[in-house]
Design an enzyme around this catalytic site. Sequence first.
Site, mmCIF file in Angstrom:
data_model
loop_
_atom_site.group_PDB
_atom_site.id
_atom_site.type_symbol
_atom_site.label_atom_id
_atom_site.label_comp_id
_atom_site.label_asym_id
_atom_site.label_seq_id
_atom_site.Cartn_x
_atom_site.Cartn_y
_atom_site.Cartn_z
ATOM 1 N N GLN A 165 0.860 -1.187 0.136
ATOM 2 C CA GLN A 165 -0.071 -0.044 0.162
ATOM 3 C C GLN A 165 0.740 1.287 -0.271
ATOM 4 O O GLN A 165 2.140 1.337 0.401
ATOM 5 C CB GLN A 165 -0.914 0.028 1.155
ATOM 6 C CG GLN A 165 -2.023 -0.940 1.123
ATOM 7 C CD GLN A 165 -3.092 -0.932 2.221
ATOM 8 O OE1 GLN A 165 -3.078 -1.523 3.035
ATOM 9 N NE2 GLN A 165 -3.805 0.557 1.828
ATOM 10 N N HIS A 166 0.225 2.468 -0.510
ATOM 11 C CA HIS A 166 0.796 3.662 -0.124
ATOM 12 C C HIS A 166 1.650 4.198 -1.084
ATOM 13 O O HIS A 166 2.161 5.212 -1.234
ATOM 14 C CB HIS A 166 1.238 4.030 1.333
ATOM 15 C CG HIS A 166 0.536 3.457 2.317
ATOM 16 N ND1 HIS A 166 -0.960 4.033 2.338
ATOM 17 C CD2 HIS A 166 0.682 2.599 3.358
ATOM 18 C CE1 HIS A 166 -1.490 3.428 3.587
ATOM 19 N NE2 HIS A 166 -0.612 2.576 4.034
ATOM 20 N N ASP A 218 -2.094 -4.822 -0.105
ATOM 21 C CA ASP A 218 -1.951 -6.032 0.601
ATOM 22 C C ASP A 218 -2.597 -6.648 1.748
ATOM 23 O O ASP A 218 -3.081 -7.779 2.100
ATOM 24 C CB ASP A 218 -0.314 -6.299 0.711
ATOM 25 C CG ASP A 218 0.270 -5.092 1.747
ATOM 26 O OD1 ASP A 218 -0.664 -3.983 2.072
ATOM 27 O OD2 ASP A 218 1.424 -4.827 1.796
#
EC number: 2.7.1.17
Length: 499
Positions: free
Chosen positions: A76-77, A240
């Site tokens: 992520q991110h 994830d």
Amino acid sequence: MYLGIDCGTQGTKALLIDADGKAHGRGYAKHALIERDNGAREQEPRWWVDALIASVKQAVSSNGNEVVALSVSGQQHGLVILDEQKNVIRPAKLWNDTETAAQNAALIEKLGGASAVLKRYGILPLTGYTVSKLLWIKENEPENFARIRHILLPHEYLNFWLTGNIVAEYGDASGTAFFDVRTRTWIAEILDAIDGGSGLLRAALPPLIGADAIVGTVRPEVAAELGISPQCTVASGGGDNMMGAIGTGNVREGVVTLSLGTSSTVYSYRDTPLFATNGSVAPFCSSSGGWLPLVCTMNATNVVTQTLHLLGLTVEDIDPILADTEPGAGGLTFLPFLNGERTPDLPNAQGSLHGISAVNYSPANLLRSAIEGVTFGILNGLDLILDGKPATKILVIGGGARSKQWRQMLADATGATIQVPLEDEAGCLGAAIQAMHAKSVQDGAPASFVELSDRMVKVDESKTAEAREGRLSLYRAARYRYDTCLFAAYPELQSGSSN
């Protein structure tokens, strides 16, 4: 056959399953990592593509033509920016990149402060989220900023490579901090605060799709390179953590998943959005149609691994040492902030040892205190998600779940039953289940996430841990000492100026 792909920080994994959840192939390929002392953590998106190719080839072997659908789970991110020709502009800044801490703080202040941001948008940007990376690029690489035409997350970039289509999905989009998790829409106002209202960033946002959606069909040349059917469809995929939730059956209320990987996360599915009052709780959307409140700590197995290396030990030494030492490590307390920290929000924090004496300062207690420090941090996060209610059952995944004694520590410290899914790769399994769900919807015979996870997600009964009598009070005392040390080191946490 269904293919689940999980692009993590350290590498990409692939899992091939049939309609009954039986595994028919696995693959793995490592990623390189760009690290700098200033907190920068970056990767070239091409590395993810290369690892996807290698891992999928290993997994599909001679069954490639039977793959009817796949889905991608991604770290992520991370921020991937493309230019007008849809070429990658610069390496992706990752979830654990703390170089943007100053930009994150400045953005929150510009938007009215933490309380106002949380109330207005439903989520508080933390260092590591995507939004501060955009401001960092504007301030440090203005030429690259001006070239931005598409903003993607890691799994979205891989979907683009697979299909040629650019879309975003609700769960992963939640971690950008320019997405309203309550209404499931982009927050243009936050992007306007970065680009001055020029519209550059608004125009770069991809259209949003849900968990039922198909991104497209694998491009013919990609199918040939991977050795899979050119009719294979690509489902929406997700972050994830969202895929890990699906892969552990966390698709109905009452289930808790705790991931012990490089970072640690804990989350629990909800049918309705969480109106968070604490910025440490990320009230994300799930990738299964609901919501997934989540707490993440940035220091987990990496701290344990580094401590083992320092002591000249290996992972095989963890269980005997934990078995031979007592809760509380003889009074030794480890604040494990080797990479800064996200929960609590202390991006510039450093690790520290407290309560050292001639009696307790031993390699065994040092290792135990490191594992306890990691554990107490994430259990403090679990308390926030459950609003103080006790957990009764926790599914544990990630590298830390392999340790029998760490599982026992979790059981003793919470009073909950600790279970481990039979399939180690929950992210891959979740992605494969999501692919199966989306394909069933496309085919007009929808199979729900609950139905599929009940069939696919099995527990390894041999790894179940139950709380032992008399241990909970010992761990409560050790956690109290940990919190006391934490507040003494960072008094701003008590004042409420940091979450």
